[in-house]
Design a protein around this motif. Structure first.
Motif, PDB file in Angstrom:
ATOM      1  N   LEU A 185      48.723 -56.813 -25.936  1.00 42.02           N
ATOM      2  CA  LEU A 185      49.727 -57.652 -25.290  1.00 42.02           C
ATOM      3  C   LEU A 185      50.291 -58.681 -26.264  1.00 42.02           C
ATOM      4  O   LEU A 185      51.496 -58.953 -26.288  1.00 42.02           O
ATOM      5  CB  LEU A 185      49.116 -58.369 -24.081  1.00 42.02           C
ATOM      6  CG  LEU A 185      48.852 -57.527 -22.824  1.00 42.02           C
ATOM      7  CD1 LEU A 185      48.024 -58.326 -21.823  1.00 42.02           C
ATOM      8  CD2 LEU A 185      50.161 -57.085 -22.188  1.00 42.02           C
ATOM      9  N   ILE A 186      49.413 -59.248 -27.083  1.00 44.71           N
ATOM     10  CA  ILE A 186      49.814 -60.286 -28.025  1.00 44.71           C
ATOM     11  C   ILE A 186      50.442 -59.687 -29.283  1.00 44.71           C
ATOM     12  O   ILE A 186      51.496 -60.137 -29.749  1.00 44.71           O
ATOM     13  CB  ILE A 186      48.596 -61.158 -28.380  1.00 44.71           C
ATOM     14  CG1 ILE A 186      48.101 -61.874 -27.123  1.00 44.71           C
ATOM     15  CG2 ILE A 186      48.949 -62.173 -29.462  1.00 44.71           C
ATOM     16  CD1 ILE A 186      46.797 -62.603 -27.294  1.00 44.71           C
ATOM     17  N   LEU A 187      49.812 -58.658 -29.846  1.00 44.71           N
ATOM     18  CA  LEU A 187      50.326 -58.062 -31.077  1.00 44.71           C
ATOM     19  C   LEU A 187      51.709 -57.447 -30.863  1.00 44.71           C
ATOM     20  O   LEU A 187      52.572 -57.513 -31.744  1.00 44.71           O
ATOM     21  CB  LEU A 187      49.355 -56.996 -31.589  1.00 44.71           C
ATOM     22  CG  LEU A 187      49.715 -56.374 -32.946  1.00 44.71           C
ATOM     23  CD1 LEU A 187      49.668 -57.418 -34.054  1.00 44.71           C
ATOM     24  CD2 LEU A 187      48.772 -55.215 -33.281  1.00 44.71           C
ATOM     25  N   THR A 188      51.946 -56.854 -29.700  1.00 46.00           N
ATOM     26  CA  THR A 188      53.247 -56.251 -29.427  1.00 46.00           C
ATOM     27  C   THR A 188      54.331 -57.315 -29.300  1.00 46.00           C
ATOM     28  O   THR A 188      55.474 -57.104 -29.717  1.00 46.00           O
ATOM     29  CB  THR A 188      53.183 -55.396 -28.145  1.00 46.00           C
ATOM     30  OG1 THR A 188      52.126 -54.435 -28.278  1.00 46.00           O
ATOM     31  CG2 THR A 188      54.491 -54.662 -27.926  1.00 46.00           C
ATOM     32  N   ALA A 189      53.995 -58.462 -28.736  1.00 48.06           N
ATOM     33  CA  ALA A 189      54.953 -59.577 -28.696  1.00 48.06           C
ATOM     34  C   ALA A 189      55.304 -60.016 -30.115  1.00 48.06           C
ATOM     35  O   ALA A 189      56.469 -60.303 -30.431  1.00 48.06           O
ATOM     36  CB  ALA A 189      54.374 -60.737 -27.898  1.00 48.06           C
ATOM     37  N   ALA A 190      54.294 -60.038 -30.979  1.00 46.67           N
ATOM     38  CA  ALA A 190      54.537 -60.380 -32.383  1.00 46.67           C
ATOM     39  C   ALA A 190      55.450 -59.352 -33.037  1.00 46.67           C
ATOM     40  O   ALA A 190      56.336 -59.695 -33.838  1.00 46.67           O
ATOM     41  CB  ALA A 190      53.203 -60.463 -33.127  1.00 46.67           C
ATOM     42  N   GLU A 191      55.238 -58.086 -32.706  1.00 50.73           N
ATOM     43  CA  GLU A 191      56.089 -57.028 -33.260  1.00 50.73           C
ATOM     44  C   GLU A 191      57.546 -57.219 -32.849  1.00 50.73           C
ATOM     45  O   GLU A 191      58.457 -57.041 -33.667  1.00 50.73           O
ATOM     46  CB  GLU A 191      55.586 -55.661 -32.785  1.00 50.73           C
ATOM     47  CG  GLU A 191      56.402 -54.501 -33.328  1.00 50.73           C
ATOM     48  CD  GLU A 191      56.006 -53.169 -32.711  1.00 50.73           C
ATOM     49  OE1 GLU A 191      56.615 -52.155 -33.089  1.00 50.73           O
ATOM     50  OE2 GLU A 191      55.114 -53.149 -31.845  1.00 50.73           O
ATOM     51  N   ILE A 192      57.783 -57.556 -31.598  1.00 51.22           N
ATOM     52  CA  ILE A 192      59.146 -57.801 -31.121  1.00 51.22           C
ATOM     53  C   ILE A 192      59.806 -58.890 -31.959  1.00 51.22           C
ATOM     54  O   ILE A 192      60.952 -58.765 -32.403  1.00 51.22           O
ATOM     55  CB  ILE A 192      59.132 -58.220 -29.634  1.00 51.22           C
ATOM     56  CG1 ILE A 192      58.719 -57.049 -28.751  1.00 51.22           C
ATOM     57  CG2 ILE A 192      60.496 -58.770 -29.213  1.00 51.22           C
ATOM     58  CD1 ILE A 192      59.765 -55.982 -28.591  1.00 51.22           C
ATOM     59  N   MET A 193      59.073 -59.972 -32.184  1.00 50.43           N
ATOM     60  CA  MET A 193      59.637 -61.123 -32.878  1.00 50.43           C
ATOM     61  C   MET A 193      59.812 -60.896 -34.375  1.00 50.43           C
ATOM     62  O   MET A 193      60.664 -61.523 -35.008  1.00 50.43           O
ATOM     63  CB  MET A 193      58.763 -62.356 -32.623  1.00 50.43           C
ATOM     64  CG  MET A 193      58.885 -62.869 -31.205  1.00 50.43           C
ATOM     65  SD  MET A 193      57.994 -64.401 -30.920  1.00 50.43           S
ATOM     66  CE  MET A 193      56.376 -63.771 -30.521  1.00 50.43           C
ATOM     67  N   ILE A 194      59.014 -60.001 -34.955  1.00 49.25           N
ATOM     68  CA  ILE A 194      59.089 -59.768 -36.398  1.00 49.25           C
ATOM     69  C   ILE A 194      59.873 -58.510 -36.734  1.00 49.25           C
ATOM     70  O   ILE A 194      60.808 -58.536 -37.542  1.00 49.25           O
ATOM     71  CB  ILE A 194      57.675 -59.683 -37.010  1.00 49.25           C
ATOM     72  CG1 ILE A 194      56.954 -61.020 -36.871  1.00 49.25           C
ATOM     73  CG2 ILE A 194      57.755 -59.278 -38.477  1.00 49.25           C
ATOM     74  CD1 ILE A 194      55.506 -60.995 -37.322  1.00 49.25           C
ATOM     75  N   SER A 244      50.017 -55.350 -42.592  1.00 53.43           N
ATOM     76  CA  SER A 244      48.636 -55.011 -42.949  1.00 53.43           C
ATOM     77  C   SER A 244      47.720 -55.120 -41.740  1.00 53.43           C
ATOM     78  O   SER A 244      46.695 -54.443 -41.661  1.00 53.43           O
ATOM     79  CB  SER A 244      48.129 -55.909 -44.091  1.00 53.43           C
ATOM     80  OG  SER A 244      47.825 -57.221 -43.631  1.00 53.43           O
ATOM     81  N   LEU A 245      48.091 -55.976 -40.797  1.00 51.67           N
ATOM     82  CA  LEU A 245      47.356 -56.069 -39.531  1.00 51.67           C
ATOM     83  C   LEU A 245      47.845 -55.013 -38.550  1.00 51.67           C
ATOM     84  O   LEU A 245      47.053 -54.258 -37.975  1.00 51.67           O
ATOM     85  CB  LEU A 245      47.522 -57.453 -38.902  1.00 51.67           C
ATOM     86  CG  LEU A 245      46.598 -58.581 -39.374  1.00 51.67           C
ATOM     87  CD1 LEU A 245      46.923 -59.015 -40.795  1.00 51.67           C
ATOM     88  CD2 LEU A 245      46.684 -59.779 -38.425  1.00 51.67           C
ATOM     89  N   TYR A 246      49.143 -54.968 -38.360  1.00 50.47           N
ATOM     90  CA  TYR A 246      49.717 -54.145 -37.300  1.00 50.47           C
ATOM     91  C   TYR A 246      49.339 -52.672 -37.415  1.00 50.47           C
ATOM     92  O   TYR A 246      48.976 -52.030 -36.412  1.00 50.47           O
ATOM     93  CB  TYR A 246      51.245 -54.289 -37.317  1.00 50.47           C
ATOM     94  CG  TYR A 246      51.943 -53.381 -36.337  1.00 50.47           C
ATOM     95  CD1 TYR A 246      52.070 -53.755 -34.997  1.00 50.47           C
ATOM     96  CD2 TYR A 246      52.445 -52.149 -36.725  1.00 50.47           C
ATOM     97  CE1 TYR A 246      52.687 -52.921 -34.080  1.00 50.47           C
ATOM     98  CE2 TYR A 246      53.060 -51.308 -35.817  1.00 50.47           C
ATOM     99  CZ  TYR A 246      53.181 -51.696 -34.495  1.00 50.47           C
ATOM    100  OH  TYR A 246      53.778 -50.851 -33.594  1.00 50.47           O
TER     101      TYR A 246
END
Length: 463
Positions: free
Chosen positions: A351-360, A245-247
């Motif tokens: 930079l931060i949201l894409t790192a979150a995408e990698i991890m999720i 919902s954020l991404y």
């Protein structure tokens, strides 16, 4: 002794069908993101009605965007059921790819709400229907002998997704700005035709698992292992839906915010200005950098001190996703105060949201495949993608309830930064609650296993 050695044999060769799947995915994602990147700008600036310009409001455009995304990620569960019971993955991908191409044609030819509705519906059916089949088809190419390569291939698969997305995210906004919607939507349609042809060319080398039929499918889903997998993963996907919902707002509310920012990029030796919708290209660019960085540096480094489990990665991803929206909220506060705000704020958030995408996202995709009994791979991939649909439904509902000129009786009066703070806090709370769920989850490990002495790897499904 020899049979035991044979059963433990390890192969380091990638399956022959992988290049065709990766090539298809690269072209298909170019097609999809090329269209989606310019969708909000098209709806708010180019939409026609009876030959006259009739654009949507920002709130309506965001709602349409997220309803389309919701539908696009709802149809995977339908595609998965059709694939597993009736057609098999190969036939499902080929037939629904043709529907997908027709959707692009409708968008390219008709600039009205009717063309928009028909085009987005067909694309949602086509793109959504093939999603679980393609990702599960990747896993099907592996056996117990080379399953150790699965993580790297899913990373390469995701890399191809983002390479196609990056190129199209930079190109189609320029086409829309210079040549209009016909060309901007037409090129992704042409690339989708190429994607379908590439996949067709691999039909003779694919390891294709035939459909199991309704009786076996029903038996597997309602078996003890099937019920456990569906229940455990469905609960996890509800938490992950909040991340989506954020991404997915990077293509809606973030684009609209970028319209109000200073989009000049000054690298010292070169200076240029980006279009608002082009900012999204930073995400796939970062993915291409982050995949090897996380796979070969970050995960191994932390793995020296403790086991970096899939669920631990997902928890970390949720928490830092909330930070990215906090940055966007602060930027929106500065915009509301009348300050000139650089697009650099969004770049930092990316930079931060894409790192979150990698991890999720990558972790969740691979984890879902390993948790699914063999005959339920596509179904579980469909459930995984349904979490994206649910996330977009959350965003669409929030936007439908906002007070706006078109909706003065809205229930939520989020203005500017309050809107982004709402989602940031929602993500933080979700991440903390998910910690308790993850501690109780018991991991499984399923992988397709085939006896190649008895089974021809190129099965009748794709003949």
């Amino acid at each position: 002794m020899n049979s035991m050695t044979s059963s433990m044999e390890i192969e380091n060769k990638y399956p022959k069908g992988i290049p065709y799947i990766i090539g298809n995915e690269l072209a298909e994602r170019f097609s999809y993101y090329g269209m989606k990147t310019i969708l909000v700008v098209f709806m708010t600036q180019y939409l026609m009605s009876q030959g006259k310009l009739d654009p949507m409001s920002d709130e309506d455009a965001k709602m349409w965007y997220h309803l389309f995304s919701m539908a696009n990620y709802f149809f995977p569960i339908i595609g998965a059921i059709v694939s597993d019971i009736l057609w098999g993955k190969y036939k499902t991908i080929i037939l629904l790819s043709l529907v997908y191409c027709l959707g692009h044609l409708a968008l390219a030819l008709d600039e009205s709400r009717i063309g928009l509705s028909i085009g987005l519906t067909l694309i949602a059916v086509g793109s959504g229907g093939i999603k679980p089949c393609v990702s599960a088809h990747v896993g099907d190419q592996f056996t117990s002998k080379n399953k150790h390569l699965l993580e790297k291939i899913f990373g390469l698969f995701y890399l191809s997704v983002n390479l196609g997305a990056m190129v199209s995210s930079l190109l189609t906004p320029i086409l829309l700005n210079k040549y209009g919607p016909h060309i901007a939507f037409g090129l992704p349609g042409l690339i989708m035709i190429i994607a379908t042809i590439v996949f067709f060319l691999g039909r003779k080398v694919f390891i294709a698992i035939p459909p199991v039929g309704w009786q076996q499918y029903k038996k597997d889903i309602f078996s003890k292992a099937g019920r456990k997998a569906v229940l455990n993963l469905s609960l996890m996907y509800v938490f992950i839906a909040v991340f989506w919902s954020l991404y997915d707002q990077t293509g809606s509310s973030w684009v609209l915010q970028a319209e109000k920012m200073d989009k000049t990029i000054n690298l010292g030796f070169v200076k240029f200005e980006l279009l608002a919708s082009q900012i999204q290209a930073i995400n796939p660019f970062l993915i291409i950098i982050y995949i090897p960085l996380f796979t070969y540096v970050i995960y191994p480094f932390f793995g020296k001190f403790f086991r970096v489990s899939p669920l631990m990665k997902i928890i970390a991803g949720m928490l830092i996703a909330g930070i990215s929206f906090a940055i966007i909220a602060v930027a929106e506060s500065r915009i509301a105060s009348g300050a000139s705000v650089s697009i650099g704020w969004q770049l930092a958030a990316y930079l931060i949201l894409t790192a979150a995408e990698i991890m999720i996202s990558i972790t969740g995709l691979e984890f879902s495949y390993t948790q699914a009994p063999n005959s339920m791979k596509s179904f579980i991939m469909g459930l995984w993608l349904l979490s994206v649909s649910l996330g977009n439904l959350i965003t669409a509902i929030v936007n439908s309830l906002l007070v706006s000129p078109d909706n003065p009786d809205g229930l939520l009066n989020f203005t500017g930064p309050e809107y982004f703070w709402f989602f940031a806090i929602l993500m933080f709370v979700t991440g903390f609650v998910f910690v308790f769920y993850a501690r109780r989850y018991k991991e499984e490990s399923y992988i397709q296993s085939r006896d190649f002495e008895k089974l021809n790897p190129t099965l009748t499904e794709n003949n």
